[in-house]
Design an enzyme around this catalytic site. Structure first.
Site, PDB file in Angstrom:
ATOM      1  N   ASP A  56       0.788  -1.240   0.000  1.00  9.66           N
ATOM      2  CA  ASP A  56       0.000   0.000   0.000  1.00  9.66           C
ATOM      3  C   ASP A  56       0.820   1.291   0.000  1.00  9.66           C
ATOM      4  O   ASP A  56       0.255   2.382  -0.054  1.00  9.66           O
ATOM      5  CB  ASP A  56      -0.942   0.005   1.209  1.00  9.66           C
ATOM      6  CG  ASP A  56      -0.198  -0.120   2.530  1.00  9.66           C
ATOM      7  OD1 ASP A  56       1.054  -0.121   2.520  1.00  9.66           O
ATOM      8  OD2 ASP A  56      -0.866  -0.225   3.577  1.00  9.66           O
ATOM      9  N   ARG A  69      13.038  11.402   6.090  1.00  5.26           N
ATOM     10  CA  ARG A  69      14.444  11.010   6.233  1.00  5.26           C
ATOM     11  C   ARG A  69      15.363  11.918   5.419  1.00  5.26           C
ATOM     12  O   ARG A  69      14.970  12.452   4.379  1.00  5.26           O
ATOM     13  CB  ARG A  69      14.664   9.581   5.739  1.00  5.26           C
ATOM     14  CG  ARG A  69      13.657   8.571   6.243  1.00  5.26           C
ATOM     15  CD  ARG A  69      14.138   7.161   6.040  1.00  5.26           C
ATOM     16  NE  ARG A  69      14.279   6.756   4.632  1.00  5.26           N
ATOM     17  CZ  ARG A  69      14.518   5.495   4.262  1.00  5.26           C
ATOM     18  NH1 ARG A  69      14.670   4.540   5.167  1.00  5.26           N
ATOM     19  NH2 ARG A  69      14.623   5.188   2.993  1.00  5.26           N
ATOM     20  N   ARG A  91      21.897   2.674  -2.983  1.00  2.00           N
ATOM     21  CA  ARG A  91      22.198   1.397  -2.302  1.00  2.00           C
ATOM     22  C   ARG A  91      23.033   0.480  -3.183  1.00  2.00           C
ATOM     23  O   ARG A  91      23.141   0.719  -4.391  1.00  2.00           O
ATOM     24  CB  ARG A  91      20.875   0.650  -2.033  1.00  2.00           C
ATOM     25  CG  ARG A  91      19.911   1.385  -1.177  1.00  2.00           C
ATOM     26  CD  ARG A  91      18.533   1.483  -1.843  1.00  2.00           C
ATOM     27  NE  ARG A  91      17.771   2.532  -1.147  1.00  2.00           N
ATOM     28  CZ  ARG A  91      17.151   2.327   0.002  1.00  2.00           C
ATOM     29  NH1 ARG A  91      17.141   1.120   0.540  1.00  2.00           N
ATOM     30  NH2 ARG A  91      16.550   3.317   0.608  1.00  2.00           N
ATOM     31  N   ASP A 100      19.620  -4.441  -0.953  1.00  2.22           N
ATOM     32  CA  ASP A 100      18.861  -3.206  -1.207  1.00  2.22           C
ATOM     33  C   ASP A 100      18.815  -2.339   0.045  1.00  2.22           C
ATOM     34  O   ASP A 100      18.364  -1.197  -0.011  1.00  2.22           O
ATOM     35  CB  ASP A 100      17.437  -3.519  -1.678  1.00  2.22           C
ATOM     36  CG  ASP A 100      16.710  -4.471  -0.738  1.00  2.22           C
ATOM     37  OD1 ASP A 100      17.224  -5.574  -0.507  1.00  2.22           O
ATOM     38  OD2 ASP A 100      15.649  -4.102  -0.212  1.00  2.22           O
ATOM     39  N   ASN A 101      19.273  -2.854   1.180  1.00  4.17           N
ATOM     40  CA  ASN A 101      19.269  -2.079   2.424  1.00  4.17           C
ATOM     41  C   ASN A 101      20.690  -1.718   2.860  1.00  4.17           C
ATOM     42  O   ASN A 101      20.902  -1.366   4.011  1.00  4.17           O
ATOM     43  CB  ASN A 101      18.569  -2.862   3.534  1.00  4.17           C
ATOM     44  CG  ASN A 101      17.065  -2.980   3.284  1.00  4.17           C
ATOM     45  OD1 ASN A 101      16.484  -2.191   2.547  1.00  4.17           O
ATOM     46  ND2 ASN A 101      16.433  -3.970   3.882  1.00  4.17           N
ATOM     47  N   ASP A 126      17.406   2.173   6.313  1.00  2.00           N
ATOM     48  CA  ASP A 126      16.224   1.303   6.319  1.00  2.00           C
ATOM     49  C   ASP A 126      16.086   0.531   7.626  1.00  2.00           C
ATOM     50  O   ASP A 126      16.281  -0.684   7.694  1.00  2.00           O
ATOM     51  CB  ASP A 126      16.227   0.344   5.109  1.00  2.00           C
ATOM     52  CG  ASP A 126      15.654   1.028   3.878  1.00  2.00           C
ATOM     53  OD1 ASP A 126      15.454   2.259   3.927  1.00  2.00           O
ATOM     54  OD2 ASP A 126      15.407   0.340   2.873  1.00  2.00           O
TER      55      ASP A 126
HETATM   56  P1  AMP Z   1      12.592  -3.511   3.114  1.00  2.00           P
HETATM   57  O1  AMP Z   1      13.346  -4.824   3.105  1.00  2.00           O
HETATM   58  O2  AMP Z   1      11.641  -3.373   4.241  1.00  2.00           O
HETATM   59  O3  AMP Z   1      13.538  -2.356   3.054  1.00  2.00           O
HETATM   60  O4  AMP Z   1      11.651  -3.462   1.810  1.00  2.00           O
HETATM   61  C1  AMP Z   1      11.810  -4.266   0.675  1.00  2.00           C
HETATM   62  C2  AMP Z   1      10.985  -3.739  -0.492  1.00  2.00           C
HETATM   63  O5  AMP Z   1       9.600  -3.738  -0.188  1.00  2.00           O
HETATM   64  C3  AMP Z   1      11.319  -2.313  -0.904  1.00  2.00           C
HETATM   65  O6  AMP Z   1      11.225  -2.240  -2.311  1.00  2.00           O
HETATM   66  C4  AMP Z   1      10.228  -1.515  -0.233  1.00  2.00           C
HETATM   67  O7  AMP Z   1       9.999  -0.294  -0.884  1.00  2.00           O
HETATM   68  C5  AMP Z   1       9.031  -2.447  -0.378  1.00  2.00           C
HETATM   69  N1  AMP Z   1       7.993  -2.197   0.632  1.00  2.00           N
HETATM   70  C6  AMP Z   1       8.030  -2.488   1.949  1.00  2.00           C
HETATM   71  N2  AMP Z   1       6.887  -2.121   2.558  1.00  2.00           N
HETATM   72  C7  AMP Z   1       6.089  -1.583   1.614  1.00  2.00           C
HETATM   73  C8  AMP Z   1       4.767  -1.025   1.604  1.00  2.00           C
HETATM   74  N3  AMP Z   1       4.022  -0.943   2.698  1.00  2.00           N
HETATM   75  N4  AMP Z   1       4.279  -0.563   0.432  1.00  2.00           N
HETATM   76  C9  AMP Z   1       5.013  -0.636  -0.693  1.00  2.00           C
HETATM   77  N5  AMP Z   1       6.243  -1.171  -0.764  1.00  2.00           N
HETATM   78  C10 AMP Z   1       6.794  -1.636   0.379  1.00  2.00           C
HETATM   79 MG    MG Z   2      14.603  -1.313   2.091  1.00  2.00          MG
END
Ligand code: AMP
Ligand code: MG
Length: 498
Positions: free
Chosen positions: A130, A188, A195, A263-264, A273
């Protein structure tokens, strides 16, 4: 006014809608934040505001702008495109699924920084999610990133926490019981949020042209010192050095990131992140706060340097497309290995107030027996190192102190008599924090904030500004984890649901 060198320098996605899609040949997509019902500033960090040339007190229009309801002058918001390896597997395109960057602003110090809204609504990278964030996760990111800054650990920073007034549906335990939670945006700030995955995606797509442009942009803007622009292997070596420093710093303060996917990992070696992270209460190299990682414990505390190397190897793989001399990249990885090892040893000795022994086997033995001691009985990491400087480690033990304690303390005192740093106690207290944002403290602050009481949030932010200094009347923020928090969700463990 905002500007954006990222957008001006790198190719963008021709489409401007938010339909989920694979984006090729572009580093970003245009997207406007989705308005929210009733934006309200819950926290505003004055020094970060100054870094982006904003007033120390939130101006009246701040809630509208940082809640995403009004696009400020000069801003052309976008979501960045990147990929990544998640839990060891190539995941393809990921991208900013809920982050929207407003642009860059130059601070009073003359440095330019990106300002982004995390939780600002869907983007082309949201897939089925979302684009929103819940208050608990946005608050954790704001507090932890500010805490890390004051702890002296490289990190992105936070300008503001904005309640949206909208509900967000989350299934916190992934057990089919979804509930509505209050939504919030964490604003932020960092020089850049590029990244490892920003390089991996074009490399995986075979797009050497885009990869080269991203590398050139990153190097010219962030890695050029004294006019000399490094080549790709020199740039990579610099990333290795920064990542090594970051890993050692995480170990020093007992930080576990929890989701060290490529990616983090920031190309600048910043902590970025904040999700299901945690600060160690009991010292345990095998601990991970992330329930999604509970089975493999890939991202456990003691494994982070190893994962740093694995992630750097993926980055080297991507950069090898630009650099025929693979040996030059391999030597960056070798440097990382050496630096992590030597700096880690030096860091733990400094936490003990000691200088390296001329015989490194002596150090290895002392540190080996220290780690045995810390894990032999449940021992609070933060209180142990503070207690050592102050001459009483007993408050650090959750139960009975371990049997080897007095023998180890004897050996330590004998050693400290010959290899102590000058002004040992002060030097120890300068690297061993007293206040860290423990998960149970964050949980208590979240409960209060959700109930409308902002005082604990502001007090915690204030305490964490001076983490190495004992602050009268603030013992509660240094207390070890209480029993009720031992197995409680949000305290001992966290899911990725945020
Ligand atoms: P993360 O490992 O939490 O940094 O996120 C991994 C991927 O999921 C990234 O591409 C984020 O942008 C995406 N993501 C995480 N939560 C959401 C969310 N609520 N809505 C859209 N994309 C999300
Ligand atoms: Mg991330």
């Amino acid at each position: 006014m905002f500007d954006s060198t990222f957008v001006d320098s790198l190719p963008g996605d021709p489409r401007a809608d938010i339909a989920p899609r694979q984006v090729r040949g572009a580093a970003w997509s245009r997207v406007t934040p989705t308005p929210v019902k009733a934006p309200r500033i819950l926290a505003w960090i004055p020094e970060v505001a100054q870094q982006v040339a904003l007033p120390e007190v939130a101006p009246p229009e701040a809630a509208e702008i940082f809640g995403g309801n009004r696009v400020p002058p000069g801003s052309a918001p976008y979501a960045a495109c990147y990929g990544g390896h998640q839990f060891g597997n190539w995941a393809g395109q990921l991208g900013d699924g809920r982050v929207i960057t407003l642009g860059e602003r130059r601070g009073v110090d003359g440095l330019s920084r990106e300002v982004q809204l995390k939780g600002a609504g869907p983007t082309p990278y949201s897939r089925v999610a979302d684009g929103r964030a819940v208050l608990r996760s946005s608050l954790r990111e704001l507090v932890a990133s500010e805490a890390m800054f004051h702890l002296g650990v490289p990190t992105t920073r936070a300008l503001a926490l904005v309640a949206t007034g909208d509900g967000v549906v989350r299934d916190m335990f992934y057990d089919g019981n979804a509930g509505v939670e209050p939504g919030a945006i964490c604003v932020r700030v960092a020089p850049t949020f590029i990244r490892f995955g920003t390089f991996e995606l074009p490399a995986a797509n075979g797009d050497a042209e885009l990869l080269g442009r991203i590398a050139r942009y990153t190097i010219d803007r962030y890695f050029t010192e004294g006019g000399a622009s490094p080549d790709v292997p020199e740039f990579f070596t610099s990333v290795c050095r920064r990542t090594a420093k970051l890993m050692v710093e995480w170990l020093r303060v007992g930080f576990v990131h929890g989701v060290m996917n490529t990616d983090n990992l920031s190309i600048l070696g910043l902590t970025v992140d904040y999700g299901p992270f945690g600060f160690l209460d009991a010292f345990d190299p095998g601990w991970t706060p992330n329930t999604t990682d509970a089975a493999g414990r890939r991202y456990r505390y003691g494994n982070q340097p190893q994962i740093g190397l694995w992630n750097l190897s993926r980055l080297a793989g991507a950069l090898s497309e630009l650099c025929p001399d693979h040996d030059a990249l391999a030597s960056g990885l070798e440097l990382y290995r050496r630096e992590v090892e030597s700096e880690q040893r030096r860091m733990f000795l400094t936490k003990l107030g000691l200088e390296a022994h001329e015989d490194s086997a002596v150090d290895a033995a002392l540190l080996g027996s220290l780690f045995e001691l810390l894990t032999a009985a449940e021992t609070d990491m933060t209180l142990f190192f503070r207690g050592l400087a102050e001459g009483d480690v007993s408050p650090a033990f959750y139960g009975e102190p371990p049997r080897q304690l007095s023998a180890w303390l004897g050996a330590y005192e004998a050693r400290a008599a010959t290899h102590a740093l000058p002004q040992r106690v002060d030097r120890m207290n300068a690297v061993n924090p007293l206040y860290v944002p423990r998960n149970y403290l964050l949980h208590e602050v979240i409960v209060a904030t959700e109930a409308g009481d902002l005082a604990p949030l502001h007090e915690l932010l204030e305490v964490l500004r001076r983490p190495y200094e004992r602050q009268p009347g603030r013992d509660r923020w240094a207390a070890r984890r209480p029993d009720w928090a031992r197995q409680k969700a949000g305290c001992s463990m966290l899911s990725c649901s945020s």
